[in-house]
Design an enzyme around this catalytic site. Structure first.
Site, PDB file in Angstrom:
ATOM      1  N   GLN A 286     -10.381  45.710  39.375  1.00  9.11           N
ATOM      2  CA  GLN A 286      -9.170  44.765  38.446  1.00  9.11           C
ATOM      3  C   GLN A 286      -7.996  44.908  40.074  1.00  9.11           C
ATOM      4  O   GLN A 286      -8.308  45.228  41.189  1.00  9.11           O
ATOM      5  CB  GLN A 286      -7.970  45.878  38.122  1.00  9.11           C
ATOM      6  CG  GLN A 286      -7.084  45.762  37.379  1.00  9.11           C
ATOM      7  CD  GLN A 286      -5.611  46.581  37.520  1.00  9.11           C
ATOM      8  OE1 GLN A 286      -5.569  47.093  38.020  1.00  9.11           O
ATOM      9  NE2 GLN A 286      -5.463  46.345  36.107  1.00  9.11           N
ATOM     10  N   GLY A 287      -7.256  42.998  40.286  1.00 10.42           N
ATOM     11  CA  GLY A 287      -6.590  43.268  41.204  1.00 10.42           C
ATOM     12  C   GLY A 287      -5.034  43.007  40.968  1.00 10.42           C
ATOM     13  O   GLY A 287      -4.567  41.567  40.567  1.00 10.42           O
TER      14      GLY A 287
ATOM     15  N   SER B  19      -1.904  45.392  41.546  1.00 11.50           N
ATOM     16  CA  SER B  19      -1.240  45.875  43.032  1.00 11.50           C
ATOM     17  C   SER B  19      -1.336  44.773  44.318  1.00 11.50           C
ATOM     18  O   SER B  19      -2.453  44.874  45.024  1.00 11.50           O
ATOM     19  CB  SER B  19      -1.349  47.484  42.938  1.00 11.50           C
ATOM     20  OG  SER B  19      -1.518  47.661  42.155  1.00 11.50           O
TER      21      SER B  19
ATOM     22  N   GLU C  62      -6.932  48.714  25.610  1.00 10.01           N
ATOM     23  CA  GLU C  62      -6.690  50.719  26.823  1.00 10.01           C
ATOM     24  C   GLU C  62      -6.882  51.163  24.867  1.00 10.01           C
ATOM     25  O   GLU C  62      -7.048  52.790  25.411  1.00 10.01           O
ATOM     26  CB  GLU C  62      -5.560  50.823  27.650  1.00 10.01           C
ATOM     27  CG  GLU C  62      -5.490  50.553  29.191  1.00 10.01           C
ATOM     28  CD  GLU C  62      -4.387  50.936  29.816  1.00 10.01           C
ATOM     29  OE1 GLU C  62      -5.195  52.031  30.292  1.00 10.01           O
ATOM     30  OE2 GLU C  62      -3.618  50.941  29.723  1.00 10.01           O
TER      31      GLU C  62
END
Lengths: 400, 375, 400, 375
Positions: free
Chosen positions: C131-132, C134, C250
């Site tokens: 996951q990118g 932050s 989630e």
């Protein structure tokens, strides 16, 4: 020439003896825990008599000049007398704004006339003093005071409103922070400081009932009230500086205060003593391990504060974040007090739900009242939240 | 005010000098790069640095002049240890000093005169007290039999791998006694190094089984139990001093970050959610410093009295609580950066766990304080 | 037609039996507690095999369509399988960004081509996802992402930097939030969402060492990296909305996630179990009254969270400050976890100072590592401080 | 998950209806002006209001239909009591309901059929359990002698001055028993009203000495001890429900102030120093609500099982802690205004002290939870 250890010890013994002999009996009505809850004339008369008696005996204003009612001795004597009063838990010296704020200020920067006019009355309790700093809309923001004082010939004309005036309804004089120049670029520079008479047309007070159910504070309303122009202390615009100066005197006789105890002693030891006879699960509450743990925490908090005062005097041990200990003293002390008093009630068992006026209430509901009163200190004089900001910014250098 | 009790806090010129020297020394000689260089090393400290510390007299500060020390007492060590804690500088100084104290307080003249000069001269020593993970267990598991042979293991002996001398609590004829063991007496493989959460520290489990203790190195008598109690208190104090220093350093680290890091367009130090807990760390650290210097005032070479015992325990409680809180908040307030090994915050949070568990944790001491204060 | 209680029970028994038979033995090296600490190839291979095995057995992606590797059954089956995996404390399903974020998103709004291309590889663990979101300078401020994606013909050209990329060094694909329009008036509207390949020239990763001493995250650097234009999900400018959408998944299989456990179970009960044999003052530590008090507090915190989930489903009991329970779940859960793990170490006695790698360390230093790891949750996905702001503003309606 | 144990939480249609009705009723009929009007009154509540509550059936919610009640069980009272807590509405409802529960659980058919219909019909009753300030003291000091004459005082009997019926725990032939005493049996001056910190509540010390208990009003047997235990747990639950409502109201009061009061030119609700603790109050109140409705789910007319006991105790702990915190912060966050009697914050902080001390405080229950959960 300073007093010898022996002289001081002899003095200590003398004060203690006098206090024991002269401390008044329980009058049978509720006595204030602090000067902030003198709610009726009966309490006022009692405390006035007691302060007058202490002063007559020479144990108040000891370091103030003789010509103005003091004794002119070293402040250490007053400190000793204060400690003994505290230790022996005698009633308070109620005229606190006079003794600890206005008086020292007048002593410091007042004219001879002012000294002659005011000081003795402060000490012998004839003249009750009050303080007019806070305003309704700017609780934590003193610098923003809006009560106006406009010079008109030999007088200033006052308009506005103050709040949290202790004994406003009994006071003869007020130390007053008012705005003489509303246009000054820095809001602090527009303020001036007055020794204002209270018994003047246009100054009215309304008692405020505290959360404890008692009285002691008033709101003060100024409506075109005229006071003599020479009531001002210093110059116009110096009000903020002078107000800040008065806060210094709180630190006791060495700092210029006249002395006396402004509140009934409530140490963690007193808190523990009140638990005498309280039982939990059939055994003394202080035998419960979890209670013991909580009480040890409370003891350590109080001890840390004492030790901090000691360490604050040692230059080598205060080089990190200088100012930290004195500047955080109020926050720490008042929050500790609040927690400790809440604990006091929690540990009382079913009696914790009783209040002043109940025969079964522990010490007449002393700790219940004390807990509720503790907020005067975590709110008044800058809330704990504001205090934390001040410490963060002034001690740690954190951004505003 | 009998519960608050003794609030003496004095600071001698010698202590002041030691504080100045130690803070400067640690700042100059033990910057974070030097600390980090030692994290994975076997010994955990730089020998040359230790030699310099010895040459400054630190190994002998708390030992009598008759034994090669400075005779300043253990209170004079507090500013030094606090300064080392501030720099996160790990060396055998605490272990050596406590081993020295144990010998001094329990040994006879012959023993102290023979053994202490080495310690004062910088030969590392340590003390082996723990038979298991329970600091409140007063039994001693390590046996010294009637042939003077040891049988058993001591846990988590600090600085074991560099110590030349071990002062070991043993059970001898059913009583607490001390045995002094030289490193060269240990059998091969006796040391099982611990993996510690605080990587600036070193310790090992030491299997003393089979070691024959020299007769002159056995210390018995009524002083032993008292000395053991006192040295545990002094241990608590020195660990508290170190933890206080580490908490102060952690505070500095947090304050620096809060003054430079921006989020949502503002320096994060302007957010009260970070500002106010940081003030709590400041005031807690202030309390810890007050307690350790009060305790430093109260201890001397004599048997510790109740005031001194209270002072040492309070110092340990306050310092450990402070560092546990500061270390935890230190990670949190550094945000993502705090979650990295590279950020110094991890050093403090790890130190906090170490300090908490040396010589009894917060709860251990508070329980005993309750007994002392409330009966 | 939904499954009967009996069918579900039979299924539960079947899963449990399979897990017991097939759960791998301790490999003799450190296994990750969460998907955020897959530090080396050995760990990766182990977890890849395990996930593949679960999937082959039909216990992963159960509610996903059959044609893309799922089983096409009701989500309740996956929930049951997840609960059994959790209960039996089997190793984790590590490909969490694929299983719980990217996969459900592609299922929801992806094209047929995207589904065919990506979904099966997520389930069988062939394609690791990362996951990118932050970036180094905007930790808590996702909406301010500055990584640029510039359309150039059939490609987007990427420049910038991401941080906290889980398994960035092992991943084949990344869900990427990048700025396609730097001039948009609202910063959120300038963002777009990509399913970016990782094995592309100009995308480089650098492992980050965690405070635990382990690896698992990387920094990801984009330097004129070119990815196909059809890597975009939705339209340009929809990035923020889509990113927020991924967070919904989630919440488990019912919300669309493929299933599997993303972290090793660490309940307060596990915390208490680890104290077996720990002694304090010569007695079991759990006999100490103060310890008992602390442990009861921890149990209550965990129970309150469970009960809150139950209450959240009852409309009548959620009318005050609606959204309060779901919006505060992250803050409460992660802070509870942090405190509970810190307590776990504190109660260990001297062994609390030991760490991973020490034979004496309790459960191999499990709780030490777990405490240090707990900050990934109190910091990542919005720090607790930011969470508290969100709750204050969105639930209580307090001013920004 | 055996430690977390039972997490059942259901809410019946009847409960939902009661919650809706009660909240609306309390909001409409008991605004703060009405609450304040009762602070100094002798009875502490408005009779007309009580009559309306009775006509809504609240006095009989938890009593069996055979006795004139609705047969919904004590769990159905929780939404009503919570709503009353929210409005700070003091009436004898809790006392009456608990007195009813005690009779229901310990009395025989003849007794319940004779006594309960009155309670269901709104005749106030109360229970007198406390011989001293210690909720953990299992002894009973009030003696019922063999001539059926009572000797002794019960402390802090809630709503004593309005109660028609007292259900009194007594020691009879060395065993726990219950005596039912009518108000008209009390001697003159038997009631010594307490001055309570919570001015919305009323209680009195009641001297039962000299009262001869009717034979039919004595309840003995093995069920008494169990019923006493259960009613203390139900008492804890109802107080928790009330405290949860008060905490929620306190939160509302704080939030309102934070949204309107300005300091230093900003709404004070924008300061994290106030904002974040307010979020803590919110989440704590959320937990309290979850616990009370879980406990409401677990209790019924049977003997309470361990899960129900755990649930009631946890509800009490959580609710009291929450209200103690909310009340304290409520004063602080209102600043100078919070220090006045006029500000509603004082009502909550006073209620907090009351609730904390009814049926055992936080520590009392946590100690028992430890025994239940950890052995």
């Amino acid at each position: 020439m300073s007093a010898s250890e022996q002289e001081l010890n002899e003095f200590r013994v003398e004060v203690a003896a006098w206090m024991k002999d002269n401390s008044p009996a329980d009058p049978g009505f509720l006595l204030p825990q602090t000067f902030m809850e003198v709610g009726d004339e009966r309490q006022l008369d009692f405390l006035r008599n007691w302060q007058h008696k202490i002063w007559s005996a020479g144990y108040l204003g000891m370091a103030w000049p003789k010509e103005y009612g003091g004794c002119g001795v070293e402040p250490i004597y007053q400190s000793i007398a204060d400690k003994e009063m505290r230790r022996l838990a005698v009633p308070i010296c109620f005229n606190v704004i006079g003794l600890g704020w206005a008086g020292p200020l007048i002593n410091d920067i007042g004219s001879e006339e002012q000294k002659a006019k005011y000081l003795k009355g402060i000490l012998n309790a004839e003249d009750v003093w009050c303080q007019g700093f806070s305003e309704p809309d700017h609780g934590s923001d003193l610098g923003n005071a809006q009560t106006r004082a406009v010079r008109d010939g030999d007088e200033y004309v006052l308009n506005g409103q103050k709040i949290w005036t202790t004994m406003g309804n009994f006071a003869k004089y007020m130390i007053l922070l008012a705005r003489t120049n509303p246009d000054s670029p820095r809001k602090y520079d527009g303020l001036s400081f007055f020794l204002s008479p209270m018994h003047v047309s246009g100054i009215d007070t309304r008692p405020i009932r505290k959360l404890t159910g008692e009285f002691g504070f008033t709101e003060t309303f100024f409506t075109d009230a005229r006071i003599p122009a020479d009531s001002i202390m210093g110059e116009e615009g110096q009000g903020w500086k002078i107000a800040m100066k008065t806060l210094q005197y709180e630190r006791g006789a060495e700092a210029g205060a006249a002395g006396g105890q402004s509140m009934v002693r409530m140490t963690v030891e007193d808190m523990i003593s009140q638990l005498d006879g309280v039982r939990r699960d059939g055994a003394p509450v202080l035998e419960d391990p979890v209670v013991r743990d909580q009480v040890v925490e409370a003891i350590m908090e109080e001890k840390a504060l004492f030790l901090g005062d000691r360490r604050a005097r040692i230059g080598h041990l205060t080089t990190d974040y200088p100012g930290s200990l004195p500047l955080s003293h109020k926050l720490r002390g008042t929050e500790m007090t609040r927690r400790m008093r809440q604990l006091a009630i929690n540990l009382q068992g079913a009696e914790g739900a009783l209040y002043v006026g109940d025969d079964d209430a522990r010490q007449g509901g002393f700790w219940q009242r004390a807990y509720l009163n503790s907020f005067s200190a975590t709110i008044g004089g800058g809330t704990s939240q504001v205090q934390a900001n001040i410490i963060a910014e002034h001690v740690l250098g954190l951004p505003k | 005010m009998s519960l608050i009790g003794n609030t003496t806090l004095t600071f001698s010129e010698e202590q002041a000098m030691l504080l100045d020297v130690a803070r400067e020394f640690c700042r100059d000689k033990s910057p974070m790069t030097a600390v980090r260089a030692q994290l994975d090393s076997d010994r955990g400290f730089d020998q040359a640095l230790w030699d310099k510390m010895v040459s400054l007299g630190w190994a002998g500060i708390s030992l009598p002049e008759s034994c090669g020390g400075s005779g300043l007492g253990v209170g004079a060590l507090v500013p030094v240890i606090e300064s080392m804690g501030r720099a996160m500088l790990g060396t055998p100084l605490i272990s050596s000093a406590l081993a020295g104290q144990l010998l001094l307080r329990a040994g006879d003249a012959q023993q102290t005169e023979r053994l202490l000069p080495n310690i004062a001269a910088g030969v590392p020593a340590t003390l082996a007290l723990l038979d298991n993970g329970d600091w409140g267990d007063n039994g001693i598991g390590l046996i010294l039999d009637d042939k003077r042979v040891l049988r058993g293991v001591k846990k988590c002996v600090p600085d074991a791998s560099v110590a030349d001398l071990f002062v070991v609590s043993v059970s001898f004829e059913g009583r607490a006694a001390l045995a002094v063991v030289r490193a060269d007496q240990l059998v091969a493989g006796a040391l099982g190094p611990n993996a510690l959460i605080d990587q600036t520290k070193r310790a090992a489990n030491v299997d003393f089984s089979g070691v024959t203790v020299d007769e002159e190195n056995i210390i018995v008598g009524p002083d032993v139990a008292i000395a053991l109690r006192d040295v545990r208190l002094l241990g608590a104090l020195l660990v508290a001093a170190e933890a206080t220093g580490s908490a102060a350093a952690c505070l500095d680290t947090i304050v620096d970050y809060l003054k430079t890091r921006k989020q949502f367009g503002k320096l994060i130090g302007s957010y009260q959610a970070l500002k106010h807990p940081t003030v709590e760390i400041l005031t807690a650290t202030d309390s810890a410093r007050s307690f350790i210097y009060h305790a430093a005032t109260m201890v001397d070479d004599d048997v510790l009295d109740t005031d001194a015992e209270i002072a040492c325990r309070m110092a340990k409680v306050q310092a450990c609580q402070t560092l546990l809180y500061a270390g935890d908040r230190g990670i949190q307030f550094h945000g993502g950066m705090g979650f990295t090994y590279e950020c110094d915050a991890q050093l403090y949070i790890r130190r906090a766990q170490w300090s908490q568990q040396q010589f009894g944790d917060v709860q251990h001491h508070r329980k005993r304080l309750a007994a002392l204060l409330l009966g």
